[in-house]
Design a protein around this motif. Structure first.
Motif, PDB file in Angstrom:
ATOM      1  N   ALA A  17       9.390  -4.800   8.244  1.00  0.00           N
ATOM      2  CA  ALA A  17       9.190  -3.458   8.798  1.00  0.00           C
ATOM      3  C   ALA A  17       8.164  -2.670   7.987  1.00  0.00           C
ATOM      4  CB  ALA A  17      10.532  -2.714   8.820  1.00  0.00           C
ATOM      5  N   CYS A  18       8.150  -2.842   6.681  1.00  0.00           N
ATOM      6  CA  CYS A  18       7.162  -2.134   5.848  1.00  0.00           C
ATOM      7  C   CYS A  18       5.736  -2.550   6.208  1.00  0.00           C
ATOM      8  CB  CYS A  18       7.434  -2.404   4.372  1.00  0.00           C
ATOM      9  SG  CYS A  18       8.963  -1.665   3.745  1.00  0.00           S
ATOM     10  N   VAL A  19       5.519  -3.834   6.404  1.00  0.00           N
ATOM     11  CA  VAL A  19       4.180  -4.316   6.769  1.00  0.00           C
ATOM     12  C   VAL A  19       3.798  -3.832   8.162  1.00  0.00           C
ATOM     13  CG1 VAL A  19       2.808  -6.386   7.214  1.00  0.00           C
ATOM     14  CG2 VAL A  19       4.330  -6.308   5.242  1.00  0.00           C
ATOM     15  N   SER A  20       4.740  -3.856   9.101  1.00  0.00           N
ATOM     16  CA  SER A  20       4.451  -3.375  10.453  1.00  0.00           C
ATOM     17  C   SER A  20       4.064  -1.906  10.437  1.00  0.00           C
ATOM     18  CB  SER A  20       5.669  -3.590  11.358  1.00  0.00           C
ATOM     19  OG  SER A  20       5.999  -4.957  11.465  1.00  0.00           O
ATOM     20  N   CYS A  21       4.776  -1.097   9.671  1.00  0.00           N
ATOM     21  CA  CYS A  21       4.436   0.323   9.567  1.00  0.00           C
ATOM     22  C   CYS A  21       3.055   0.520   8.953  1.00  0.00           C
ATOM     23  CB  CYS A  21       5.485   1.053   8.728  1.00  0.00           C
ATOM     24  SG  CYS A  21       7.069   1.269   9.554  1.00  0.00           S
ATOM     25  N   TYR A  22       2.704  -0.304   8.001  1.00  0.00           N
ATOM     26  CA  TYR A  22       1.389  -0.173   7.369  1.00  0.00           C
ATOM     27  C   TYR A  22       0.276  -0.378   8.385  1.00  0.00           C
ATOM     28  CZ  TYR A  22      -2.267  -0.744   3.851  1.00  0.00           C
ATOM     29  OH  TYR A  22      -3.411  -0.594   3.096  1.00  0.00           O
ATOM     30  N   TYR A  23       0.389  -1.410   9.201  1.00  0.00           N
ATOM     31  CA  TYR A  23      -0.650  -1.689  10.197  1.00  0.00           C
ATOM     32  C   TYR A  23      -0.662  -0.634  11.306  1.00  0.00           C
ATOM     33  CZ  TYR A  23      -1.800  -6.351   8.409  1.00  0.00           C
ATOM     34  OH  TYR A  23      -2.237  -7.402   7.635  1.00  0.00           O
ATOM     35  N   VAL A  24       0.501  -0.330  11.867  1.00  0.00           N
ATOM     36  CA  VAL A  24       0.551   0.573  13.021  1.00  0.00           C
ATOM     37  C   VAL A  24       0.167   1.994  12.633  1.00  0.00           C
ATOM     38  CG1 VAL A  24       2.055   1.527  14.809  1.00  0.00           C
ATOM     39  CG2 VAL A  24       2.265  -0.867  14.161  1.00  0.00           C
ATOM     40  N   CYS A  25       0.678   2.485  11.519  1.00  0.00           N
ATOM     41  CA  CYS A  25       0.344   3.850  11.096  1.00  0.00           C
ATOM     42  C   CYS A  25      -1.117   3.956  10.675  1.00  0.00           C
ATOM     43  CB  CYS A  25       1.268   4.289   9.958  1.00  0.00           C
ATOM     44  SG  CYS A  25       3.000   4.453  10.446  1.00  0.00           S
ATOM     45  N   TYR A  26      -1.676   2.900  10.122  1.00  0.00           N
ATOM     46  CA  TYR A  26      -3.105   2.925   9.829  1.00  0.00           C
ATOM     47  C   TYR A  26      -3.916   2.980  11.128  1.00  0.00           C
ATOM     48  CZ  TYR A  26      -7.757   1.522   8.329  1.00  0.00           C
ATOM     49  OH  TYR A  26      -9.110   1.484   8.116  1.00  0.00           O
ATOM     50  N   ALA A  27      -3.533   2.204  12.117  1.00  0.00           N
ATOM     51  CA  ALA A  27      -4.250   2.235  13.395  1.00  0.00           C
ATOM     52  C   ALA A  27      -4.152   3.598  14.059  1.00  0.00           C
ATOM     53  CB  ALA A  27      -3.703   1.156  14.324  1.00  0.00           C
ATOM     54  N   GLU A  28      -3.060   4.307  13.850  1.00  0.00           N
ATOM     55  CA  GLU A  28      -2.898   5.634  14.440  1.00  0.00           C
ATOM     56  C   GLU A  28      -3.720   6.687  13.711  1.00  0.00           C
ATOM     57  OE1 GLU A  28       0.749   8.674  15.640  1.00  0.00           O
ATOM     58  OE2 GLU A  28       1.133   6.563  15.224  1.00  0.00           O
ATOM     59  N   ASN A  29      -3.846   6.578  12.410  1.00  0.00           N
ATOM     60  CA  ASN A  29      -4.614   7.556  11.638  1.00  0.00           C
ATOM     61  C   ASN A  29      -5.271   6.854  10.457  1.00  0.00           C
ATOM     62  OD1 ASN A  29      -5.707   9.847  10.501  1.00  0.00           O
ATOM     63  ND2 ASN A  29      -3.771  10.668   9.752  1.00  0.00           N
ATOM     64  N   PRO A  30      -6.452   6.250  10.661  1.00  0.00           N
ATOM     65  CA  PRO A  30      -7.103   5.522   9.560  1.00  0.00           C
ATOM     66  C   PRO A  30      -7.550   6.418   8.414  1.00  0.00           C
ATOM     67  CG  PRO A  30      -8.019   4.899  11.699  1.00  0.00           C
ATOM     68  CD  PRO A  30      -7.187   6.104  11.923  1.00  0.00           C
ATOM     69  N   ASN A  65      -5.842   8.723   6.987  1.00  0.00           N
ATOM     70  CA  ASN A  65      -4.711   9.191   6.185  1.00  0.00           C
ATOM     71  C   ASN A  65      -4.948   8.865   4.708  1.00  0.00           C
ATOM     72  OD1 ASN A  65      -2.152   9.680   5.008  1.00  0.00           O
ATOM     73  ND2 ASN A  65      -1.117   9.120   6.908  1.00  0.00           N
ATOM     74  N   ARG A  66      -4.702   9.845   3.864  1.00  0.00           N
ATOM     75  CA  ARG A  66      -4.973   9.658   2.431  1.00  0.00           C
ATOM     76  C   ARG A  66      -4.025   8.657   1.786  1.00  0.00           C
ATOM     77  NH1 ARG A  66      -1.249  12.405  -0.595  1.00  0.00           N
ATOM     78  NH2 ARG A  66       0.083  13.866   0.536  1.00  0.00           N
ATOM     79  N   LEU A  67      -2.939   8.295   2.476  1.00  0.00           N
ATOM     80  CA  LEU A  67      -2.006   7.321   1.915  1.00  0.00           C
ATOM     81  C   LEU A  67      -2.506   5.890   2.051  1.00  0.00           C
ATOM     82  CD1 LEU A  67       1.360   8.816   3.214  1.00  0.00           C
ATOM     83  CD2 LEU A  67       0.430   8.970   0.908  1.00  0.00           C
ATOM     84  N   PHE A  68      -3.585   5.698   2.802  1.00  0.00           N
ATOM     85  CA  PHE A  68      -4.149   4.363   2.994  1.00  0.00           C
ATOM     86  C   PHE A  68      -5.465   4.248   2.223  1.00  0.00           C
ATOM     87  CE2 PHE A  68      -1.837   5.172   7.016  1.00  0.00           C
ATOM     88  CZ  PHE A  68      -0.895   4.158   6.915  1.00  0.00           C
ATOM     89  N   ASP A  69      -5.671   3.081   1.650  1.00  0.00           N
ATOM     90  CA  ASP A  69      -6.944   2.836   0.979  1.00  0.00           C
ATOM     91  C   ASP A  69      -7.885   2.110   1.938  1.00  0.00           C
ATOM     92  OD1 ASP A  69      -5.861   0.340   1.145  1.00  0.00           O
ATOM     93  OD2 ASP A  69      -5.743  -0.025  -1.012  1.00  0.00           O
ATOM     94  N   LYS A  70      -8.894   1.457   1.419  1.00  0.00           N
ATOM     95  CA  LYS A  70      -9.908   0.816   2.252  1.00  0.00           C
ATOM     96  C   LYS A  70      -9.662  -0.680   2.444  1.00  0.00           C
ATOM     97  CE  LYS A  70     -13.587   4.058   1.008  1.00  0.00           C
ATOM     98  NZ  LYS A  70     -14.968   4.191   0.475  1.00  0.00           N
ATOM     99  N   THR A  71      -8.427  -1.113   2.246  1.00  0.00           N
ATOM    100  CA  THR A  71      -8.143  -2.548   2.368  1.00  0.00           C
ATOM    101  C   THR A  71      -8.447  -3.073   3.765  1.00  0.00           C
ATOM    102  OG1 THR A  71      -6.418  -2.383   0.669  1.00  0.00           O
ATOM    103  CG2 THR A  71      -6.350  -4.285   2.126  1.00  0.00           C
ATOM    104  N   ILE A  72      -7.898  -2.411   4.787  1.00  0.00           N
ATOM    105  CA  ILE A  72      -8.116  -2.884   6.153  1.00  0.00           C
ATOM    106  C   ILE A  72      -9.565  -2.655   6.571  1.00  0.00           C
ATOM    107  CG2 ILE A  72      -7.455  -2.525   8.562  1.00  0.00           C
ATOM    108  CD1 ILE A  72      -4.646  -1.945   7.641  1.00  0.00           C
ATOM    109  N   LYS A  73     -10.133  -1.517   6.199  1.00  0.00           N
ATOM    110  CA  LYS A  73     -11.525  -1.245   6.560  1.00  0.00           C
ATOM    111  C   LYS A  73     -12.467  -2.278   5.949  1.00  0.00           C
ATOM    112  CE  LYS A  73     -14.982   2.429   6.497  1.00  0.00           C
ATOM    113  NZ  LYS A  73     -16.038   1.585   5.950  1.00  0.00           N
ATOM    114  N   ASP A  74     -12.243  -2.597   4.684  1.00  0.00           N
ATOM    115  CA  ASP A  74     -13.089  -3.605   4.040  1.00  0.00           C
ATOM    116  C   ASP A  74     -12.908  -4.975   4.690  1.00  0.00           C
ATOM    117  OD1 ASP A  74     -13.980  -1.649   2.357  1.00  0.00           O
ATOM    118  OD2 ASP A  74     -12.669  -2.192   0.693  1.00  0.00           O
ATOM    119  N   ARG A  75     -11.676  -5.277   5.095  1.00  0.00           N
ATOM    120  CA  ARG A  75     -11.430  -6.560   5.760  1.00  0.00           C
ATOM    121  C   ARG A  75     -12.162  -6.627   7.097  1.00  0.00           C
ATOM    122  NH1 ARG A  75     -10.156 -11.836   4.875  1.00  0.00           N
ATOM    123  NH2 ARG A  75      -8.873 -12.701   6.541  1.00  0.00           N
ATOM    124  N   LEU A  76     -12.122  -5.528   7.854  1.00  0.00           N
ATOM    125  CA  LEU A  76     -12.837  -5.491   9.124  1.00  0.00           C
ATOM    126  C   LEU A  76     -14.341  -5.616   8.923  1.00  0.00           C
ATOM    127  CD1 LEU A  76     -10.875  -2.681  11.026  1.00  0.00           C
ATOM    128  CD2 LEU A  76     -10.908  -5.119  11.555  1.00  0.00           C
TER     129      LEU A  76
END
Length: 548
Positions: A501-514, A516-527
């Motif tokens: 559930a923690c991993v699912s929230c990380y992906y879904v909440c990032y997709a909803e608001n990229p 957000n200051r609680l997220f770093d550039k991990t997914i953006k750099d991967r993309l």
């Protein structure tokens, strides 16, 4: 004197006209100053609005001090608002041009609430509640029949069979249940503390444990144990190939897992729902195994036992998804609103308002995951064969529709916004498509890690119970091996719902608001890495490939 009075009036009128002309010029200059954003605008407006009145020196001193205020000062903002209200409205054409910029979007007219009070998927909830009533009634009736067979049965063969099952069957199942609970908490604690090490360890430990269980069962040299042992060995070989295949994905998976588990440390009571569900699962398993004994004293025992197995699988899967929804709501509220919700309130919401979605997802998500594995296999084996090519692309089209309308990522929006399962699945996948994250979420192996953790626990239970049963009553070895594997897998998956559930929230909440200051550039750099083709994602069933 009378002839001079009109002249004086004309002179006074001329002076008034001069003053009015000067006032108009000052107003024009003030408007120009307003467009330029001049700091002294407030003082000029005050003087123009009070034209012809005498101001004392104290008021002029205050205004001169106000001129020197910072434009961001709260007092100056208030005065600015007051003066702008008195300003003339814009021309109709200008207002018409500025309207589209200030018009609210449709999403602002229909805000999404985080406190929805409606019950989701009521039909599924009704069916599950009816199922539970029937299951409880059947279990109680079969327990009664078991006790009656032990105490009052005139058929000595049935009484001997029940006593034999009670003596050589029940202890192993209870020990396997307790062992599964201990292993479940061990896996979860280790994964939260050493995520990078545990991902590699789970992949290869599952391979070793399933292979060992298969070899042990084959060594008993009985047809039933040989068949079960061959299945374990075949799974171990597939597990080893899968571990080699996803080797290049492990680094990113470990990084996301480490980041997603960080908010869990802010909720000290996050594991309480897991405790409750595991205790309930243990008690239900104990009653369930007693009902299996009672089924031997009733009609068509094989059909009744199959019905009990299916009921146990659905019930335990619902327990797992209740934990999933509870953790998802707590973590999603932290990401979306910065709140630290109580896990007890989240659990209460999961077992009441969102229970219908948990029941519906528990029926379809495992089938979807199994179909996904089949589609992956066909996608890799299609080659040049025409029949395989057609089957693979047919499966791809089916999987594309299924993933849009039902997927495991939906639990985050179900928990956060109270949406139904299908709507949450569609909205979640639309968010992934908007942020172009389909490749990343398709290649995520967190669900596979949680699945393999359950398989590893089940294999360990098989090794212990098979060795024990072979010494006391060897004819039960194959049956108990399958049953204890099933129980070990289900109970372990309940505890592993927390990191999932923690991993699912990380992906879904990032997709909803990229942003957000609680997220770093991990997914953006991967993309960016995938888009620049400096890294290659393994094709998934959802990604259609052209035939060469």
């Amino acid at each position: 004197m009378g002839a001079e009075e009109p002249v004086v009036e004309r002179e006074n009128g001329g002076e008034a006209e001069v003053r009015e002309g000067n006032a108009k010029e000052e107003e024009k200059e003030e408007v120009k100053d307003l467009e330029k954003g001049e700091v002294g605008f407030e003082q000029k407006v005050i003087h123009s609005n009070n034209h012809g009145e005498n101001h004392n020196e104290h008021e002029e001193f205050q205004l001169s001090r106000f001129d020197r205020l910072n434009p961001t000062n709260p007092l100056r903002i208030v005065v600015n608002s007051a003066t702008r209200v008195a300003a003339p409205p814009p021309a109709p054409a200008q207002a018409h041009r500025s309207q589209p910029r200030s018009a609210p979007t449709p999403q602002q007219h229909q805000p999404v609430t985080l406190n929805s009070r409606r019950y989701t998927n009521r039909i599924s909830l009704f069916i599950f509640l009816v199922h539970m009533l029937l299951a409880v009634a059947l279990v109680c009736f079969l327990v009664f029949k078991g006790i009656q067979g032990l105490l009052q049965s005139s058929d000595s063969s049935i009484k001997r069979k029940e006593k034999r099952v009670l003596h050589y069957f029940l202890p192993q199942v209870e020990v396997a249940s307790l062992m599964s609970i201990a292993l479940a908490f061990t896996w979860q604690k280790a994964l939260r503390k050493w995520p990078t090490f545990m991902v590699h360890f789970i992949l290869w430990c599952t391979f070793l444990m399933s292979l060992s269980a298969g070899i042990l069962l084959v060594c008993f040299q009985k047809p039933s144990t040989d068949g079960v042992g061959v299945c374990f060995i075949a799974f171990a070989i597939g597990n080893g190939l899968y571990a080699c295949w996803v080797n290049h994905r492990i680094k990113f998976c470990c990084k996301v897992l480490s980041l997603s588990l960080q908010p869990a440390t802010k909720f000290p009571d996050l594991n309480k729902p897991t405790y409750y569900m595991l205790v309930a699962g243990f008690l239900w398993n104990s009653l369930w195994i007693l009902s299996v004994i009672g089924a031997l004293n009733f009609y068509v025992p094989p059909l009744i036992i199959i019905a009990l197995v299916l009921s146990l699988a659905w019930t335990t899967e619902v327990m797992r998804n209740v934990v999933n929804l509870t953790v998802s709501r707590a973590i999603a509220l932290y990401y979306l609103r910065g709140m630290q919700a109580s896990s007890q309130f989240c659990l209460l919401r999961a077992v009441t308002r969102n229970l219908g979605s948990a029941c519906l997802g528990s029926l379809f998500v495992p089938a979807i995951e199994a179909l996904r594995i089949v589609a992956r296999g066909l996608n890799l084996l299609e080659g040049e064969d025409e029949f395989m090519f057609c089957c693979a692309h047919c499966c791809l089209r089916v999987m594309e529709s299924i993933f849009r309308n039902g997927n495991g990522w939906a639990y985050v929006q179900i928990a956060a916004y109270g949406k139904g399962f299908v709507m949450a699945s569609q909205d979640t996948w639309a968010l992934f498509e908007k942020e172009k994250m389909e490749v990343i979420v398709d290649s995520d192996i967190t669900s596979s890690i949680c699945f393999l953790t359950g398989v590893c626990s089940g294999s360990i239970c098989v090794i212990v119970v098979a060795a024990w049963t072979a010494k006391v009553h060897q004819s039960f070895t194959a049956t108990l091996s399958l049953l204890t594997f099933f129980i070990g897998y289900l109970l372990t998956r309940i505890a592993m719902a927390v990191p999932h559930a923690c991993v699912s929230c990380y992906y879904v909440c990032y997709a909803e608001n990229p942003d957000n200051r609680l997220f770093d550039k991990t997914i953006k750099d991967r993309l960016d890495l995938l888009n620049s083709r400096r890294d290659v994602a393994v094709p998934t069933p959802r990604v259609r490939r052209g035939r060469t």
